[in-house]
Design a protein around this motif. Structure first.
Motif, PDB file in Angstrom:
ATOM      1  N   ASN A   1       0.818  -1.211   0.000  1.00  0.00           N
ATOM      2  CA  ASN A   1       0.000   0.000   0.000  1.00  0.00           C
ATOM      3  C   ASN A   1       0.851   1.260   0.000  1.00  0.00           C
ATOM      4  O   ASN A   1       0.497   2.249  -0.631  1.00  0.00           O
ATOM      5  CB  ASN A   1      -0.929   0.010   1.216  1.00  0.00           C
ATOM      6  N   VAL A   2       1.969   1.192   0.723  1.00  0.00           N
ATOM      7  CA  VAL A   2       2.860   2.353   0.760  1.00  0.00           C
ATOM      8  C   VAL A   2       3.395   2.633  -0.640  1.00  0.00           C
ATOM      9  O   VAL A   2       3.402   3.777  -1.117  1.00  0.00           O
ATOM     10  CB  VAL A   2       4.028   2.123   1.741  1.00  0.00           C
ATOM     11  N   VAL A   3       3.809   1.551  -1.318  1.00  0.00           N
ATOM     12  CA  VAL A   3       4.341   1.711  -2.675  1.00  0.00           C
ATOM     13  C   VAL A   3       3.270   2.301  -3.582  1.00  0.00           C
ATOM     14  O   VAL A   3       3.528   3.235  -4.349  1.00  0.00           O
ATOM     15  CB  VAL A   3       4.837   0.349  -3.218  1.00  0.00           C
ATOM     16  N   ASP A   4       2.039   1.764  -3.440  1.00  0.00           N
ATOM     17  CA  ASP A   4       0.910   2.287  -4.215  1.00  0.00           C
ATOM     18  C   ASP A   4       0.739   3.773  -3.984  1.00  0.00           C
ATOM     19  O   ASP A   4       0.592   4.560  -4.914  1.00  0.00           O
ATOM     20  CB  ASP A   4      -0.377   1.578  -3.751  1.00  0.00           C
TER      21      ASP A   4
ATOM     22  N   ASP B   1       0.595   9.234  -5.568  1.00  0.00           N
ATOM     23  CA  ASP B   1       0.320  10.315  -4.622  1.00  0.00           C
ATOM     24  C   ASP B   1      -0.374  11.456  -5.356  1.00  0.00           C
ATOM     25  O   ASP B   1       0.180  12.022  -6.300  1.00  0.00           O
ATOM     26  CB  ASP B   1       1.648  10.795  -4.006  1.00  0.00           C
ATOM     27  N   PRO B   2      -1.609  11.780  -4.928  1.00  0.00           N
ATOM     28  CA  PRO B   2      -2.328  12.842  -5.633  1.00  0.00           C
ATOM     29  C   PRO B   2      -1.626  14.197  -5.519  1.00  0.00           C
ATOM     30  O   PRO B   2      -1.716  15.028  -6.423  1.00  0.00           O
ATOM     31  CB  PRO B   2      -3.698  12.863  -4.954  1.00  0.00           C
ATOM     32  N   LYS B   3      -0.930  14.383  -4.410  1.00  0.00           N
ATOM     33  CA  LYS B   3      -0.317  15.704  -4.219  1.00  0.00           C
ATOM     34  C   LYS B   3       1.060  15.794  -4.866  1.00  0.00           C
ATOM     35  O   LYS B   3       1.967  16.429  -4.338  1.00  0.00           O
ATOM     36  CB  LYS B   3      -0.202  15.998  -2.717  1.00  0.00           C
TER      37      LYS B   3
ATOM     38  N   THR C   1      10.448   9.374  -4.104  1.00  0.00           N
ATOM     39  CA  THR C   1      10.720   8.560  -5.286  1.00  0.00           C
ATOM     40  C   THR C   1      11.345   7.253  -4.847  1.00  0.00           C
ATOM     41  O   THR C   1      12.341   7.250  -4.125  1.00  0.00           O
ATOM     42  CB  THR C   1      11.709   9.265  -6.245  1.00  0.00           C
ATOM     43  N   LEU C   2      10.725   6.178  -5.310  1.00  0.00           N
ATOM     44  CA  LEU C   2      11.289   4.874  -4.984  1.00  0.00           C
ATOM     45  C   LEU C   2      12.509   4.643  -5.866  1.00  0.00           C
ATOM     46  O   LEU C   2      12.544   5.091  -7.015  1.00  0.00           O
ATOM     47  CB  LEU C   2      10.258   3.777  -5.271  1.00  0.00           C
ATOM     48  N   PRO C   3      13.515   3.961  -5.367  1.00  0.00           N
ATOM     49  CA  PRO C   3      14.635   3.600  -6.235  1.00  0.00           C
ATOM     50  C   PRO C   3      14.122   2.741  -7.380  1.00  0.00           C
ATOM     51  O   PRO C   3      13.102   2.059  -7.248  1.00  0.00           O
ATOM     52  CB  PRO C   3      15.541   2.782  -5.314  1.00  0.00           C
ATOM     53  N   ASP C   4      14.816   2.791  -8.535  1.00  0.00           N
ATOM     54  CA  ASP C   4      14.345   2.088  -9.724  1.00  0.00           C
ATOM     55  C   ASP C   4      14.120   0.604  -9.448  1.00  0.00           C
ATOM     56  O   ASP C   4      13.086   0.041  -9.766  1.00  0.00           O
ATOM     57  CB  ASP C   4      15.363   2.245 -10.864  1.00  0.00           C
ATOM     58  N   ASP C   5      15.150   0.006  -8.849  1.00  0.00           N
ATOM     59  CA  ASP C   5      15.056  -1.420  -8.587  1.00  0.00           C
ATOM     60  C   ASP C   5      14.837  -1.590  -7.092  1.00  0.00           C
ATOM     61  O   ASP C   5      15.759  -1.406  -6.307  1.00  0.00           O
ATOM     62  CB  ASP C   5      16.373  -2.090  -9.041  1.00  0.00           C
ATOM     63  N   TRP C   6      13.601  -1.894  -6.711  1.00  0.00           N
ATOM     64  CA  TRP C   6      13.306  -1.949  -5.276  1.00  0.00           C
ATOM     65  C   TRP C   6      12.518  -3.217  -4.939  1.00  0.00           C
ATOM     66  O   TRP C   6      11.320  -3.177  -4.716  1.00  0.00           O
ATOM     67  CB  TRP C   6      12.517  -0.700  -4.864  1.00  0.00           C
ATOM     68  N   PRO C   7      13.207  -4.356  -4.911  1.00  0.00           N
ATOM     69  CA  PRO C   7      12.491  -5.628  -4.724  1.00  0.00           C
ATOM     70  C   PRO C   7      12.161  -5.880  -3.258  1.00  0.00           C
ATOM     71  O   PRO C   7      12.697  -6.790  -2.630  1.00  0.00           O
ATOM     72  CB  PRO C   7      13.489  -6.665  -5.247  1.00  0.00           C
ATOM     73  N   PHE C   8      11.244  -5.050  -2.708  1.00  0.00           N
ATOM     74  CA  PHE C   8      10.972  -5.171  -1.276  1.00  0.00           C
ATOM     75  C   PHE C   8      10.363  -6.524  -0.913  1.00  0.00           C
ATOM     76  O   PHE C   8      10.532  -7.030   0.182  1.00  0.00           O
ATOM     77  CB  PHE C   8      10.057  -4.035  -0.816  1.00  0.00           C
ATOM     78  N   GLU C   9       9.636  -7.128  -1.902  1.00  0.00           N
ATOM     79  CA  GLU C   9       9.028  -8.428  -1.595  1.00  0.00           C
ATOM     80  C   GLU C   9      10.095  -9.494  -1.347  1.00  0.00           C
ATOM     81  O   GLU C   9       9.950 -10.343  -0.476  1.00  0.00           O
ATOM     82  CB  GLU C   9       8.112  -8.875  -2.733  1.00  0.00           C
TER      83      GLU C   9
END
Lengths: 279, 396
Positions: free
Chosen positions: B258-261, B266-268, B273-281
């Motif tokens: 949800n955070v990534v979503d 983000d409407p505002k 910015t997430l890093p390009d390669d961010w395999p948090f799973e």
């Protein structure tokens, strides 16, 4: 909270006070003095849990080997009043400092208000009109409470507290730990150290003239356990509280050393045994 | 290394999860120690005049010195240690490792340069940064532990994860590491500062995971998500997300998904910015199912043996130039501690009573009050500072 002007029952002075929650009057300050003196080397800070049945204290030493459990029943005080359960967190060294200001025969009154910052101690001299009053700052103590299961002990030994103290002190000179063996023949305290070994054996004994000197051994099965003498010697500081001491043992459970006080109040010590290596 | 700022978050939001105490309070307990981390800290800390200790042949002995005497101190306090060595690092860590390698190389260069031109202080600073634990260091420590009769195990991958498994299964009381991610690996209790020198007088910190989770009002999954967001060894941290932002994001959105979503849509506008390669799973996966030896594996059957005194003397004195007297007296201590009957702890017999809800609630209230109080104080101090600054000088 609304402040009311009222008359303090003891000193007769007019002063504003918050609702008194706890008021416990002990005929002899000496009792509390001796209790605190006996446990202050084991426990630094602890909660005095007060409710309508009396004042209780339970605390382990730092290394979680020994546990002190004190119960001063409401009947030990006169009068005793506690309107709501309350835990008074007190530093025992501070409490001892204040208790030293009391003479042994002084009447001691413990008081605390609702949501207190301090506990108030009043000493009234039994002989003169001297009245002294002290406040000790309370502290927040987040303490674990241990559940002590009801145990049917295999051996219960009652003996003069001075005798137990002597045995512990004597054997301490030789070794760090003592083996306590209870059989139908008697109870044997033995130890062995670098310089040699020693043992003291007691048998059941009844002294008609001085029942305090009786040694009673109640046994359902033989018991043999080893304990640290350092702790036992420490417990023996409570010897002044009672002329007799009760030792309760069962194999592989902590030893219970109990000093009985008047009105079913008590000071109990539990000590975890030493065990052989499991490997 | 570890999780950024996790210690301070725990300190602030779950203060009752941390207990401080002396080392001797832990006697009679078995503890799994993260060996690789310890050796690294020995190489950095055990020094004399800024130099690593060496024997006559110029071989480093800092790690052996540390391992030997600090383990002795632990044993002397009645604790039974077992060491866990790192195995092959997980793939996901390669990014972090590459960065560390680059930093080391840079530090080595800087060290060379400092030697030429810098002050003694600079030389020492850079020399500490170039420290690397080599295979030889590890092998020598393993040899030392065997001679001391102290058991060890080589973890398939991360040592912290293995420590946590052993603690979770009750094989040991706690995992000892400086690395906070041991908590993410679900170690019920983490000990910090156990392998520190006695002279530092640092109290041993005991961190209880269940109370951390209760204090943060999170389940374990959210906690791990929080740690990933704070920045762990496996994925890059998100720029502009510090401890309080991370905590708020997880509290607000519940899961990392949800955070990534939220960050992406983000409407505002784009605040983060997430890093390009961010395999948090994958990172989460590593925390939840790390490659470890199960606690009932035969490798996890640990035995503490009597030390091989002659072996120790041969290794430490003959090969490494330690003082023979000290090694022998240490060996005597090791033997003695193994032989003396163990003092049992009361917890083995009496179990803590669960706190009543009322008590828990009052504790929580107290903690919140304390936090408010410190915040207020900080604010006040800031304000005062500001006022002091805004006053023109010389008028006061």
């Amino acid at each position: 909270m609304s402040m009311t002007v009222g008359e303090c029952l003891l000193c007769g002075l007019q002063e504003p006070y918050k609702a008194v929650l706890l008021e416990a009057r002990l005929e002899q300050a000496n009792l509390l003095k001796k209790v605190v003196d006996a446990i202050k080397d084991l426990v630094q800070d602890c909660n005095f849990d007060c409710n309508d049945s009396g004042v209780a204290l339970q605390a382990m030493d730092n290394s979680h080997v020994a546990l002190v459990s004190m119960m001063l029943k409401a009947e030990s005080f006169s009068p005793f009043r506690c309107d709501r359960n309350i835990a008074l967190g007190i530093n025992l060294t501070s409490l001892m400092k204040v208790l030293r200001c009391a003479q042994n025969e002084d009447i001691l009154t413990l008081k605390a208000e609702d949501a207190p910052d301090v506990v108030n101690l009043v000493f009234e001299s039994s002989e003169s009109d001297r009245l002294s009053e002290y406040d000790i700052k309370l502290m927040d103590i987040d303490q674990e409470h241990l559940g002590i299961p009801e145990t049917e002990y295999a051996a219960t030994i009652t003996m003069p507290s001075a005798e137990f103290q002597r045995i512990c002190r004597d054997l301490m000179a030789l070794s760090e730990s003592v083996a306590i063996e209870a059989t139908k023949d008697g109870v044997k305290f033995s130890c062995s150290g670098d310089i040699g070994n020693g043992a003291v054996t007691l048998r059941s004994h009844t002294n008609v003239d001085k029942p305090d000197l009786n040694v009673e051994i109640a046994l359902s099965e033989p018991v043999a356990l080893t304990f640290s003498l350092k702790y036992l010697v420490n417990f023996c500081k409570a010897s002044g509280l009672s002329s007799t001491v009760k030792l309760c043992l069962s194999n592989e459970v902590p030893l219970l050393v109990e000093y009985g006080l008047a009105s079913n109040s008590y000071l109990r010590f539990y000590l975890a045994p030493k065990i052989g290596d499991e490997e | 290394m570890g999780i950024k700022q996790l210690a301070s978050i725990i300190h602030e939001h779950a203060p009752d999860a941390i207990k401080q105490g002396e080392i001797k309070n832990h006697f009679g307990r078995k503890v799994a120690i993260d060996a690789s981390m310890s050796i690294y800290s020995f190489l950095i800390a055990v020094r004399s005049e800024g130099q690593q200790l060496m024997n006559e042949n110029g071989e480093t002995t800092s790690h052996l010195m540390g391992m030997f005497y600090r383990t002795l101190r632990i044993v002397d306090n009645g604790i039974k240690p077992l060491y866990v060595f790192d195995g092959a690092p997980p793939k996901l860590k390669s990014g972090e490792l590459a960065k560390r390698f680059a930093r080391k190389t840079e530090a080595t260069e800087a060290h060379e340069e400092a030697k030429e031109t810098g002050t003694a202080e600079e030389v020492e600073k850079f020399s500490r940064r170039t420290v690397r634990v080599t295979r030889e260091h590890n092998d020598e420590c393993k040899r030392l532990l065997t001679l001391m009769g102290v058991p060890y195990i080589v973890a398939p991958t991360e040592a912290e994860a293995q420590c946590a498994v052993l603690a979770r299964a009750g094989k040991v009381y706690a995992a000892a590491s400086e690395d906070m991610d041991t908590l993410c690996f679900d170690s019920p209790i983490l000990l910090r500062h156990l392998t520190f020198s006695e002279q530092r007088k640092e109290p041993i910190l005991e961190i209880h995971l269940d109370r951390v989770l209760a204090g943060l009002a999170m389940d374990r999954k959210q906690f791990v998500d929080l740690c990933i967001l704070l920045g762990c060894d496996y994925v890059d941290p998100v720029p502009k997300v510090g401890p309080s932002t991370a905590l708020n994001l997880i509290r607000e959105h519940g899961t990392l998904e949800n955070v990534v979503d939220f960050i992406k849509n983000d409407p505002k506008g784009k605040k983060f910015t997430l890093p390009d390669d961010w395999p948090f799973e994958d990172a989460r996966d590593l925390f939840f199912s790390p490659d470890v030896r199960a606690a009932d594996h035969p490798d996890c059957d640990f035995k503490w043996n009597a030390p091989d005194v002659e072996g120790l003397v041969k290794f430490l004195v003959t090969e490494k130039g330690f003082s023979e007297d000290r090694v022998r007296s240490a060996a005597t201590k090791l033997t003695k501690n193994l032989k003396t009957s163990q003092q049992a702890r009361l917890e083995g017999f009496f179990k803590p009573v669960q706190k009543t809800e009322e008590e828990v609630a009052s504790l929580k209230r107290k903690n919140e009050d304390k936090r408010e109080a410190t915040k207020k104080k900080q604010k006040l101090e800031k304000k005062e500072k500001k006022e002091a600054k805004s006053k023109p000088r010389g008028t006061a």
